[in-house]
Design a protein around this motif. Structure first.
Motif, PDB file in Angstrom:
ATOM      1  N   PHE A 157       0.820  -1.198   0.000  1.00 11.08           N
ATOM      2  CA  PHE A 157       0.000   0.000   0.000  1.00 11.08           C
ATOM      3  C   PHE A 157       0.863   1.261   0.000  1.00 11.08           C
ATOM      4  O   PHE A 157       1.904   1.306   0.659  1.00 11.08           O
ATOM      5  CB  PHE A 157      -0.935   0.000   1.217  1.00 11.08           C
ATOM      6  N   PRO A 158       0.431   2.304  -0.731  1.00  9.48           N
ATOM      7  CA  PRO A 158       1.176   3.566  -0.753  1.00  9.48           C
ATOM      8  C   PRO A 158       1.233   4.173   0.648  1.00  9.48           C
ATOM      9  O   PRO A 158       0.330   3.993   1.463  1.00  9.48           O
ATOM     10  CB  PRO A 158       0.339   4.455  -1.689  1.00  9.48           C
ATOM     11  N   HIS A 159       2.334   4.899   0.925  1.00  6.46           N
ATOM     12  CA  HIS A 159       2.463   5.591   2.209  1.00  6.46           C
ATOM     13  C   HIS A 159       2.520   7.096   1.951  1.00  6.46           C
ATOM     14  O   HIS A 159       2.521   7.551   0.809  1.00  6.46           O
ATOM     15  CB  HIS A 159       3.688   5.103   2.984  1.00  6.46           C
ATOM     16  N   ILE A 160       2.598   7.872   3.006  1.00  5.25           N
ATOM     17  CA  ILE A 160       2.492   9.326   2.881  1.00  5.25           C
ATOM     18  C   ILE A 160       3.608   9.909   2.003  1.00  5.25           C
ATOM     19  O   ILE A 160       3.404  10.897   1.289  1.00  5.25           O
ATOM     20  CB  ILE A 160       2.491   9.998   4.278  1.00  5.25           C
ATOM     21  N   GLY A 161       4.780   9.284   2.033  1.00  4.30           N
ATOM     22  CA  GLY A 161       5.888   9.762   1.199  1.00  4.30           C
ATOM     23  C   GLY A 161       5.598   9.641  -0.285  1.00  4.30           C
ATOM     24  O   GLY A 161       6.098  10.435  -1.095  1.00  4.30           O
ATOM     25  N   ASN A 162       4.783   8.640  -0.653  1.00  2.00           N
ATOM     26  CA  ASN A 162       4.420   8.457  -2.062  1.00  2.00           C
ATOM     27  C   ASN A 162       3.508   9.565  -2.566  1.00  2.00           C
ATOM     28  O   ASN A 162       3.369   9.765  -3.774  1.00  2.00           O
ATOM     29  CB  ASN A 162       3.714   7.108  -2.263  1.00  2.00           C
ATOM     30  N   ALA A 163       2.879  10.280  -1.635  1.00  6.84           N
ATOM     31  CA  ALA A 163       1.955  11.344  -2.036  1.00  6.84           C
ATOM     32  C   ALA A 163       2.697  12.567  -2.570  1.00  6.84           C
ATOM     33  O   ALA A 163       2.157  13.296  -3.411  1.00  6.84           O
ATOM     34  CB  ALA A 163       1.080  11.750  -0.851  1.00  6.84           C
ATOM     35  N   ARG A 164       3.902  12.797  -2.087  1.00  4.89           N
ATOM     36  CA  ARG A 164       4.627  14.005  -2.487  1.00  4.89           C
ATOM     37  C   ARG A 164       4.842  14.093  -3.998  1.00  4.89           C
ATOM     38  O   ARG A 164       4.460  15.090  -4.621  1.00  4.89           O
ATOM     39  CB  ARG A 164       5.962  14.099  -1.753  1.00  4.89           C
TER      40      ARG A 164
END
Length: 221
Positions: free
Chosen positions: A39-46
């Protein structure tokens, strides 16, 4: 941005420069998308948000119909194989589930859809062809059923990142192998175990290396 002038940082020169398209009617933007093993994490959102903003600015400046925004899905990778085994589910089940989660996150972040979202497994033939061309042009070599890119064959290797290959630590990002001519040479094609995904190629049944996938999809789209 002033009077429809877009200024961006040029990685090679290290300066902020006016963006001048090679062709204003055909501007290409390729962004490395997720490797769908977890699953994607918050760092992937940047990067999602950063490149979404860039896409919007380019579209506003030059017209949306003149921008081709490509963001890939890496759906074959060692991490995917390991994750599917540890979770005891098929690779298709895993990649479908994680890709859906990624798309849900994109929607939540209000990111626009790219022009194209190719999957690596849909372009294996192109990867085999590119590997054959690199071998033919002496930019790659075959050893022990692996095909490696030879960094010494490319005089500008490291120019964009401003890194001296002789000062890089082998094993930090590229797997160490006795089969390589240079420790930093990276794999283009590798053999697959019988129980793992694989495709027939001139070098035997195997799968592409991570570095190769985006090159092929970027060239196509």
């Amino acid at each position: 941005m002033k009077n429809n002038q877009l200024n961006v940082s040029n990685t090679i020169t290290g300066k902020k420069e006016t963006f001048v398209p090679i062709n204003e009617k055909k501007i290409g933007m390729y962004v490395c998308g997720p490797t769908v093993y977890d699953f994607p994490h918050i760092g992937n959102a940047r990067p999602l948000v950063v490149f979404d903003v860039l896409y919007r600015v380019l579209s506003k400046t030059f017209g949306k119909n003149n921008i081709t925004y490509v963001r890939n899905i890496t759906d074959i990778d060692d991490k995917i194989i390991e994750s599917s085994k540890s979770k005891k589910i098929s690779i298709d089940q895993l990649t479908s589930k994680i890709t859906k989660s990624f798309h849900d996150d994109c929607k939540y972040l209000n990111c626009l859809k790219p022009s194209f979202e190719p999957k690596a497994t849909e372009h294996i033939n192109g990867m085999i062809t590119m590997t054959e061309n690199l071998l033919k042009n002496n930019h790659a070599y075959e050893k022990d059923k692996h095909v490696y890119f030879s960094i010494s064959s490319f005089k500008n290797y490291g120019k964009l990142s401003k890194k001296n290959p002789d000062e890089l630590v082998a094993g930090a990002r590229v797997e160490v192998s006795k089969s390589k001519k240079h420790p930093l040479d990276f794999v283009l094609w590798k053999p697959s175990a019988a129980e793992d995904p694989g495709w027939d190629s001139p070098w035997g049944r195997g799968r592409p290396g991570w570095h190769l996938e985006c090159s092929v999809m970027s060239e196509k789209f």
